[in-house]
Motif scaffolding. Structure first.
Motif, mmCIF file in Angstrom:
data_model
loop_
_atom_site.group_PDB
_atom_site.id
_atom_site.type_symbol
_atom_site.label_atom_id
_atom_site.label_comp_id
_atom_site.label_asym_id
_atom_site.label_seq_id
_atom_site.Cartn_x
_atom_site.Cartn_y
_atom_site.Cartn_z
ATOM 1 N N ASP A 69 0.875 -1.235 0.098
ATOM 2 C CA ASP A 69 -0.077 0.224 0.017
ATOM 3 C C ASP A 69 1.035 1.251 -0.248
ATOM 4 O OD1 ASP A 69 -1.739 1.859 0.398
ATOM 5 O OD2 ASP A 69 -2.644 1.099 2.372
ATOM 6 N N VAL A 70 0.838 2.044 -1.044
ATOM 7 C CA VAL A 70 1.856 3.116 -1.302
ATOM 8 C C VAL A 70 1.233 4.379 -1.042
ATOM 9 C CG1 VAL A 70 3.092 4.468 -2.876
ATOM 10 C CG2 VAL A 70 3.132 1.884 -3.054
ATOM 11 N N GLY A 71 1.691 5.490 -0.024
ATOM 12 C CA GLY A 71 0.926 6.608 0.368
ATOM 13 C C GLY A 71 -0.282 6.025 1.145
ATOM 14 N N HIS A 125 12.032 2.158 -1.860
ATOM 15 C CA HIS A 125 11.703 0.884 -1.336
ATOM 16 C C HIS A 125 11.902 -0.049 -2.507
ATOM 17 C CE1 HIS A 125 9.511 -1.593 1.143
ATOM 18 N NE2 HIS A 125 8.901 -2.316 0.100
ATOM 19 N N LYS A 126 12.825 -1.389 -1.828
ATOM 20 C CA LYS A 126 12.777 -2.112 -2.726
ATOM 21 C C LYS A 126 12.106 -3.777 -2.360
ATOM 22 C CE LYS A 126 17.808 -1.132 -3.775
ATOM 23 N NZ LYS A 126 17.495 0.245 -3.552
ATOM 24 N N THR A 139 -1.455 11.194 -10.032
ATOM 25 C CA THR A 139 -1.967 10.996 -11.322
ATOM 26 C C THR A 139 -1.640 9.654 -11.618
ATOM 27 O OG1 THR A 139 -0.312 11.668 -12.877
ATOM 28 C CG2 THR A 139 -2.170 13.155 -12.253
ATOM 29 N N LEU A 140 -2.210 8.660 -12.320
ATOM 30 C CA LEU A 140 -2.013 7.353 -12.817
ATOM 31 C C LEU A 140 -0.528 7.336 -13.371
ATOM 32 C CD1 LEU A 140 -2.853 4.617 -12.032
ATOM 33 C CD2 LEU A 140 -3.808 4.496 -14.154
ATOM 34 N N ASN A 145 5.093 5.642 -12.829
ATOM 35 C CA ASN A 145 6.559 5.811 -13.022
ATOM 36 C C ASN A 145 7.424 5.594 -11.497
ATOM 37 O OD1 ASN A 145 6.429 6.113 -15.420
ATOM 38 N ND2 ASN A 145 6.323 8.500 -15.385
ATOM 39 N N GLN A 146 6.578 5.895 -10.469
ATOM 40 C CA GLN A 146 7.160 5.806 -9.106
ATOM 41 C C GLN A 146 7.116 4.554 -8.564
ATOM 42 O OE1 GLN A 146 4.897 8.738 -7.000
ATOM 43 N NE2 GLN A 146 5.940 10.595 -7.690
#
Length: 206
Positions: A69-71, A125-126, A139-140, A145-146
Motif C-alpha cells: 500500500d503506497v502512500g 523501497h525495494k 495521477t496514474l 513511474n514511481q
C-alpha cells in the motif's frame, strides 16, 4: 448498522471483532495525530473501511500474495484488506513518519500479524509484490513511474499483477496511455450508498 456487514456477510468472529474495533482505535489516535478529517470520522466505516474493501469485491487475494500500500496515510486501503485477507502479506508505506506511527499502533492494537509498516518513499523501497494498492495519491501515469519497479513478474492470482488504484472523477486522460492493460470498475456497481457514485477502482496490469 455498520455498512461493511451489509456487503461482507461471510466474516469470521475474529474479523468482525477487528472491524468493530477499528473506529475506536482510529478515534483515539486521531485526537493525537490527525490522519482522518474530523467530519469523515462520522462516516468512518463508509468513507474509509468500505471504500478500502471495494478492492475485495474485485479480487480475492490468494494466500501468500504480497501487497504493498503506497502512500497509505492512516492505513487505507491496507489495514481493512489485511483484516479480510489474513493469509496475504501487506506492507504499508508512507513518506510521513507520524502517519506510519498511527499505522503501526493500529496494527498492534488489532494484532495484525500480516502487516508491516515502513516510513519510506516508493522510489526508495525495494521488494517484489503481486499488487500495489493505493487511494489516489497522484495521477496514474506519475504513480506508475514511481512504483512499477515493485511489481513481481510471476502472477499467482486470477488477475494479472499490477496496480489497484482507488480514485474518483473522470479518469479518461489518466488511463489513456495504458489503453489495453487497464480496467475500470465503478464502485456504484458494488455499493448503493451515494458516496460511491463517482468512485472507481482502476486495475492496471504491469
Amino acid at each position: 448498522m455498520n455498512p461493511v456487514y451489509k456487503y461482507f456477510k461471510a466474516l469470521t468472529p475474529d474479523q468482525i471483532k477487528k472491524i468493530d474495533l477499528l473506529q475506536a482505535v482510529y478515534a483515539e489516535w486521531n485526537e493525537r495525530i490527525n490522519v482522518i478529517s474530523r467530519k469523515d470520522m462520522d462516516a468512518f466505516y463508509e468513507h474509509h473501511v468500505l471504500h478500502a474493501l471495494s478492492i475485495a469485491k474485485f479480487i480475492t487475494f490468494e494466500p501468500g500474495s504480497r501487497i504493498i500500500d503506497v502512500g497509505t496515510g492512516g492505513g487505507f486501503p491496507g489495514i481493512p484488506l489485511a483484516i479480510l485477507f489474513p493469509k496475504a502479506e501487506f506492507t504499508l508505506i508512507d513518506s510521513i513518519g507520524k502517519k506510519i506511527k498511527v499505522v503501526s499502533a493500529v496494527t498492534e492494537a488489532l494484532q495484525l500479524s500480516n502487516v508491516k509498516a515502513q516510513n519510506t518513499r516508493s522510489e526508495q523501497h525495494k521488494g517484489q509484490y503481486d499488487f500495489i494498492i493505493s487511494r489516489a495519491v497522484t495521477t496514474l501515469p506519475l504513480f506508475v513511474n514511481q512504483t512499477r519497479h515493485l511489481i513481481a513478474p510471476q502472477p499467482k492470482n486470477a488477475i494479472g499483477n499490477g496496480i489497484l488504484y482507488l480514485k474518483g472523477g473522470d479518469l479518461t486522460a489518466e488511463i489513456q496511455p495504458f489503453k489495453k492493460r487497464v480496467f475500470v470498475a465503478q464502485l456504484s456497481d458494488y455499493f448503493e450508498e451515494p458516496f460511491f457514485e463517482t468512485k472507481k477502482l482502476v486495475h492496471l496490469t504491469l
